[in-house]
Design a protein around this motif. Structure first.
Motif, PDB file in Angstrom:
ATOM      1  N   LEU A 127      -1.868   0.532  -9.801  1.00 40.64           N
ATOM      2  CA  LEU A 127      -2.340   1.884  -9.566  1.00 40.64           C
ATOM      3  C   LEU A 127      -1.734   2.841 -10.579  1.00 40.64           C
ATOM      4  CD1 LEU A 127      -1.801   1.909  -5.703  1.00 40.64           C
ATOM      5  CD2 LEU A 127      -4.025   1.905  -6.830  1.00 40.64           C
ATOM      6  N   HIS A 128      -2.498   3.830 -10.978  1.00 36.95           N
ATOM      7  CA  HIS A 128      -1.968   4.911 -11.801  1.00 36.95           C
ATOM      8  C   HIS A 128      -0.963   5.702 -10.957  1.00 36.95           C
ATOM      9  CE1 HIS A 128      -1.880   8.759 -13.966  1.00 36.95           C
ATOM     10  NE2 HIS A 128      -2.246   8.065 -15.018  1.00 36.95           N
ATOM     11  N   PRO A 129       0.122   6.227 -11.568  1.00 37.94           N
ATOM     12  CA  PRO A 129       1.101   7.001 -10.788  1.00 37.94           C
ATOM     13  C   PRO A 129       0.488   8.112  -9.956  1.00 37.94           C
ATOM     14  CG  PRO A 129       1.974   6.537 -12.963  1.00 37.94           C
ATOM     15  CD  PRO A 129       0.561   6.038 -12.964  1.00 37.94           C
ATOM     16  N   ASP A 130      -0.547   8.774 -10.488  1.00 32.76           N
ATOM     17  CA  ASP A 130      -1.206   9.821  -9.704  1.00 32.76           C
ATOM     18  C   ASP A 130      -1.917   9.233  -8.487  1.00 32.76           C
ATOM     19  OD1 ASP A 130      -0.303  11.671 -11.492  1.00 32.76           O
ATOM     20  OD2 ASP A 130      -2.190  11.842 -12.592  1.00 32.76           O
ATOM     21  N   SER A 131      -2.441   8.025  -8.643  1.00 33.69           N
ATOM     22  CA  SER A 131      -3.106   7.372  -7.522  1.00 33.69           C
ATOM     23  C   SER A 131      -2.113   7.035  -6.418  1.00 33.69           C
ATOM     24  CB  SER A 131      -3.803   6.094  -8.004  1.00 33.69           C
ATOM     25  OG  SER A 131      -4.802   6.387  -8.951  1.00 33.69           O
ATOM     26  N   HIS A 161      -0.367   7.765  -0.937  1.00 34.61           N
ATOM     27  CA  HIS A 161       0.758   8.073  -0.044  1.00 34.61           C
ATOM     28  C   HIS A 161       0.389   9.269   0.834  1.00 34.61           C
ATOM     29  CE1 HIS A 161       4.222   5.514  -0.619  1.00 34.61           C
ATOM     30  NE2 HIS A 161       4.029   5.500  -1.932  1.00 34.61           N
ATOM     31  N   ALA A 162      -0.282  10.257   0.226  1.00 38.43           N
ATOM     32  CA  ALA A 162      -0.687  11.438   0.994  1.00 38.43           C
ATOM     33  C   ALA A 162      -1.669  11.069   2.106  1.00 38.43           C
ATOM     34  CB  ALA A 162      -1.312  12.477   0.063  1.00 38.43           C
ATOM     35  N   ARG A 203      -1.580   8.292   3.624  1.00 38.24           N
ATOM     36  CA  ARG A 203      -0.875   7.328   4.475  1.00 38.24           C
ATOM     37  C   ARG A 203      -1.532   5.953   4.417  1.00 38.24           C
ATOM     38  NH1 ARG A 203       0.589  10.001  10.199  1.00 38.24           N
ATOM     39  NH2 ARG A 203       1.916   8.153  10.219  1.00 38.24           N
ATOM     40  N   LEU A 204      -2.029   5.600   3.231  1.00 39.68           N
ATOM     41  CA  LEU A 204      -2.643   4.286   3.037  1.00 39.68           C
ATOM     42  C   LEU A 204      -1.633   3.230   2.629  1.00 39.68           C
ATOM     43  CD1 LEU A 204      -5.921   5.292   1.165  1.00 39.68           C
ATOM     44  CD2 LEU A 204      -5.660   4.657   3.555  1.00 39.68           C
ATOM     45  N   VAL A 205      -0.419   3.654   2.300  1.00 39.71           N
ATOM     46  CA  VAL A 205       0.640   2.710   1.969  1.00 39.71           C
ATOM     47  C   VAL A 205       1.909   3.152   2.692  1.00 39.71           C
ATOM     48  CG1 VAL A 205      -0.263   2.048  -0.281  1.00 39.71           C
ATOM     49  CG2 VAL A 205       1.274   3.997  -0.101  1.00 39.71           C
ATOM     50  N   PRO A 206       2.753   2.190   3.036  1.00 39.60           N
ATOM     51  CA  PRO A 206       4.038   2.549   3.646  1.00 39.60           C
ATOM     52  C   PRO A 206       4.991   3.095   2.603  1.00 39.60           C
ATOM     53  CG  PRO A 206       3.879   0.184   3.351  1.00 39.60           C
ATOM     54  CD  PRO A 206       2.535   0.750   2.976  1.00 39.60           C
ATOM     55  N   GLY A 207       6.018   3.767   3.052  1.00 42.17           N
ATOM     56  CA  GLY A 207       6.929   4.413   2.118  1.00 42.17           C
ATOM     57  C   GLY A 207       8.076   3.560   1.654  1.00 42.17           C
ATOM     58  N   THR A 208       8.213   2.347   2.192  1.00 45.20           N
ATOM     59  CA  THR A 208       9.341   1.505   1.820  1.00 45.20           C
ATOM     60  C   THR A 208       8.913   0.448   0.820  1.00 45.20           C
ATOM     61  OG1 THR A 208       8.962  -0.130   3.549  1.00 45.20           O
ATOM     62  CG2 THR A 208      10.243   1.824   4.131  1.00 45.20           C
ATOM     63  N   HIS A 209       9.923  -0.226   0.226  1.00 39.19           N
ATOM     64  CA  HIS A 209       9.649  -1.311  -0.705  1.00 39.19           C
ATOM     65  C   HIS A 209       9.740  -2.679  -0.029  1.00 39.19           C
ATOM     66  CE1 HIS A 209       9.383   1.600  -3.705  1.00 39.19           C
ATOM     67  NE2 HIS A 209      10.622   1.620  -4.143  1.00 39.19           N
TER      68      HIS A 209
END
Length: 432
Positions: free
Chosen positions: A93-97, A102-103, A105-111
């Motif tokens: 993904l592009h960094p902007d993507s 994240h906005a 909430r399609l991905v979790p915030g952890t690694h």
């Protein structure tokens, strides 16, 4: 299942299914700086990827982590792949993507590894997604990093064979222009690294002798990459937007023919691909022989990927700014017929070289400004308009000058008449 319902055991605990066995309808995601590792139920994965593509804003690059892409994966990379299941994917993904999803909430915030099973009646994911983090040990978390970095290094460059074909007969000339004096040949190093990577993917390891033979190539490639990029930037910096069209046309010819800008970008792509391949070998070597240093090596590889992506993006954007300025013309430039024709002929070629570079680096291609090629007729009209304006201004100035002179003489005449009248009155005797 309700809109926001998450599938959890009936006892209310968070005992999720075994990491290596994604449940039906489940999606497993590990968000890494290089991209997303996605696995789980095949239908659910495809639905989730579709949602990502709809919200990403930039093109989403999806790589299937099957036997062909992973090769003979061993150790940590194989461990991460097993958690994701048979439908494992790597999503670049592009960094902007990344910010956009994240906005949403399609991905979790952890690694770490996260699991989600929120579904609607039609089987599609709903707007509100909820995630449960999978409890895994630090080795499993590192395995996600290992897999993500290895795949990112492998897929950072696309269509490198095209770049090789464009530059293979001009390698020495481009290196000379870039002052990249180094032992060995870039294309030769690429073949050596490619053979070693193929060997690693086939057998899962390589010998100390093989590493001793290949280890010194990496630092030299790093220098070559930077020298090639600096040569491209130095060529772009010679452009002066204030110069007339004939000088701008000469800049394009010099960039294409003398400075070999297109070939420099192609060789940069080849050198970067080789550098990333060498990093893959380095990571595998450290994992096998010095695992205590693996985290530092992974972090270093991540920094390299981020630096090269940012530097190439800056180069591409600077080139767009310069070439758009080159393309700006005025109607009066139509008198410079050969210069206009030269720009119309050569500028698109240079733009194609830059777009190929962006495509090879999997970057978002930018829009180019149209070349407005004025004709001699338009130039004549512009010259006539300018001449008309100049004539009007000159006539205005002449009129103002005539009026000023006329006023001066009129004033002088009036004042002279008054003076003459006074003197005559003094000379004539008065009546007695």
């Amino acid at each position: 299942m309700t809109d926001d319902e998450v599938n959890t055991p009936s006892d209310g605990t968070d005992n999720l299914p075994a990491p290596s066995e994604p449940a039906p309808g489940e999606v497993v995601v590990s968000a890494q700086p290089e991209g997303l590792l996605v696995g789980g139920d095949p239908e659910a994965v495809e639905s989730y990827l579709q949602r990502l593509a709809e919200n990403a804003g930039y093109a989403v690059q999806v790589v299937g982590l099957d036997k062909a892409s992973l090769g003979n994966a061993t150790g940590l990379a194989a461990s991460a792949a097993s958690i994701l299941g048979q439908s494992a994917k790597f999503v670049q993904l592009h960094p902007d993507s990344v910010k956009a999803i994240h906005a949403e909430r399609l991905v979790p915030g952890t690694h770490g590894f996260n699991r989600m099973m929120t579904r609607g009646p039609d089987g599609k994911f709903l707007r509100q997604l909820q995630w449960k983090e999978t409890n895994v040990n630090p080795a499993k978390l590192m395995s996600a990093q290992m897999l993500a970095v290895q795949i990112a290094l492998k897929t950072a460059i696309s269509e490198v064979e095209d770049a090789v074909q464009r530059v293979e007969s001009k390698v020495e000339e481009v290196l000379r222009l870039a002052q990249a004096s180094r032992s060995g040949d870039v294309l030769g190093d690429r073949l050596s690294l490619e053979r070693m990577v193929n060997y690693l993917e086939k057998h899962g390891s390589f010998s100390d002798t093989d590493w001793d033979w290949i280890s010194s190539i990496g630092p030299g490639l790093n220098r070559t990459v930077e020298q090639l990029r600096q040569h491209a930037l130095a060529t772009l910096k010679t452009f002066d937007p204030s110069r007339p069209i004939q000088d701008r046309a000469e800049f394009v010819v010099n960039a294409v023919e003398n400075q070999q800008l297109g070939e420099t970008l192609s060789l940069l792509v080849v050198a970067e691909e080789s550098l990333f391949q060498w990093q893959r070998l380095r990571i595998a070597r450290v994992e096998a022989t010095e695992p205590q240093h693996l985290q530092k090596v992974l972090d270093d590889a991540r920094e390299l990927l981020a630096h090269q992506m940012a530097a190439d993006g800056d180069l591409y954007r600077r080139a767009q700014t310069v070439l758009d300025a080159v393309a700006r013309t005025e109607a009066i430039d139509g008198f410079r017929l050969w210069s206009v024709q030269g720009l119309t002929r050569d500028l698109p070629k240079l733009r194609e070289d830059l777009d190929r570079f962006a495509h090879a680096r999997r970057a978002q291609a930018l829009e180019w400004s149209e070349i407005d090629a004025p004709t001699p007729k338009e130039a004549l009209q512009a010259a006539a308009d300018k001449a008309s304006v100049a004539a009007t201004q000159a006539l205005g100035a002449a009129t103002e000058g005539y009026t000023a002179v006329s006023n001066f003489f009129s004033k002088t005449t009036r004042e002279g008449s008054k003076l003459f009248g006074k003197r005559r009155s003094r000379d004539q005797p008065g009546e007695e």
